[in-house]
Design a protein around this motif. Structure first.
Motif, short mmCIF file in Angstrom:
data_model
loop_
_atom_site.label_atom_id
_atom_site.label_comp_id
_atom_site.label_asym_id
_atom_site.label_seq_id
_atom_site.Cartn_x
_atom_site.Cartn_y
_atom_site.Cartn_z
N LEU A 37 52.97 4.00 53.91
CA LEU A 37 53.72 4.80 55.00
C LEU A 37 54.66 5.83 53.97
O LEU A 37 55.20 5.29 53.19
CB LEU A 37 54.73 3.99 55.94
CG LEU A 37 55.64 4.69 56.94
CD1 LEU A 37 54.79 5.43 57.80
CD2 LEU A 37 56.40 3.78 57.50
N ILE A 46 61.94 2.12 62.16
CA ILE A 46 60.48 2.54 62.66
C ILE A 46 59.82 1.19 62.96
O ILE A 46 60.00 0.32 62.55
CB ILE A 46 59.51 2.82 61.47
CG1 ILE A 46 60.32 4.41 60.78
CG2 ILE A 46 58.24 3.32 61.82
CD1 ILE A 46 59.73 4.79 59.21
N LEU A 75 51.35 8.13 58.06
CA LEU A 75 50.80 6.57 58.17
C LEU A 75 49.36 6.68 57.81
O LEU A 75 48.56 7.41 58.03
CB LEU A 75 50.92 6.24 59.24
CG LEU A 75 50.40 4.70 59.73
CD1 LEU A 75 51.15 3.70 58.93
CD2 LEU A 75 50.54 4.24 60.98
N LEU A 101 56.68 -0.66 63.55
CA LEU A 101 55.17 -0.45 63.38
C LEU A 101 54.30 -1.64 64.18
O LEU A 101 54.62 -2.63 63.97
CB LEU A 101 54.82 -0.70 61.75
CG LEU A 101 53.67 -0.64 61.40
CD1 LEU A 101 53.41 0.50 60.39
CD2 LEU A 101 52.81 -1.83 60.90
N ALA A 125 53.05 3.82 64.04
CA ALA A 125 54.38 3.76 63.85
C ALA A 125 55.08 4.75 64.71
O ALA A 125 54.61 5.84 64.68
CB ALA A 125 54.51 4.20 62.13
#
Length: 182
Positions: free
Chosen positions: A126, A85, A59, A87, A71
């Motif tokens: 990412l 994921i 990240l 975030l 994340a």
């Protein structure tokens, strides 16, 4: 264990001294001159900065003023290989109408109601496992409800997902994003 790792990282990012790993510990980088910190663990990565770019393993993000961004894998796979994921872009959050005794804002004299979230944008990169269909980025409410998809770009050859996380989405404040790879 994964939940414990995430909780420790969150407490550290909040500034809880008992959860701060020693400087130079694997997965942690501190830059006191820039006022930044980055954590890179298999299931969790992120950081804080007053401004500028933060690189935290898979990240990376760039901000213009203070914010925390992280994340976290939701399926137990390392972040680059995760199918889901979470975030989060965290800024200053206060109750509307809160009053403080002075400019240091260390003593509250009146509690407010509702939430005011400081507006911030973060340009996010990412690095995911290359290949496959493009991930979908959802802005989600604190209740977990999906509010809308967030425009993003994905390079399947490099696995890099790019988008702007913003606390001031067109549909209202947003602190969380759900990144889904199907």
């Amino acid at each position: 264990a994964a939940a414990a790792d995430r909780a420790v990282a969150l407490l550290y990012l909040r500034g809880e001294p008992d959860f701060a790993p020693a400087a130079g510990a694997p997965g942690l980088s501190l830059d006191p001159d820039r006022g930044s910190a980055a954590i890179d663990l298999p299931l969790f990565c992120g950081g804080f900065a007053e401004s500028g770019r933060v690189d935290a393993g898979p990240l990376s993000f760039e901000i213009e003023s203070s914010a925390t961004l992280f994340a976290a894998s939701l399926d137990g796979a390392p972040v680059p290989a995760a199918s889901r994921i979470l975030l989060a872009l965290l800024t200053d959050v206060q109750s509307a109408g809160t009053r403080f005794s002075d400019a240091t804002r260390t003593e509250i004299t009146a509690w407010g109601k509702g939430l005011l979230v400081e507006n911030r944008d973060a340009r996010v990169e990412l690095r995911l496992a290359p290949g496959g269909p493009p991930p979908t980025v959802w802005a989600i409410a604190t209740s977990g409800e999906r509010l809308a998809t967030v425009p993003s770009s994905y390079d399947p050859e490099t696995g890099i997902l790019r988008f702007t996380a913003s606390t001031s989405q067109p549909f209202g404040g947003c602190l969380f994003h759900d990144i889904i790879r199907e």
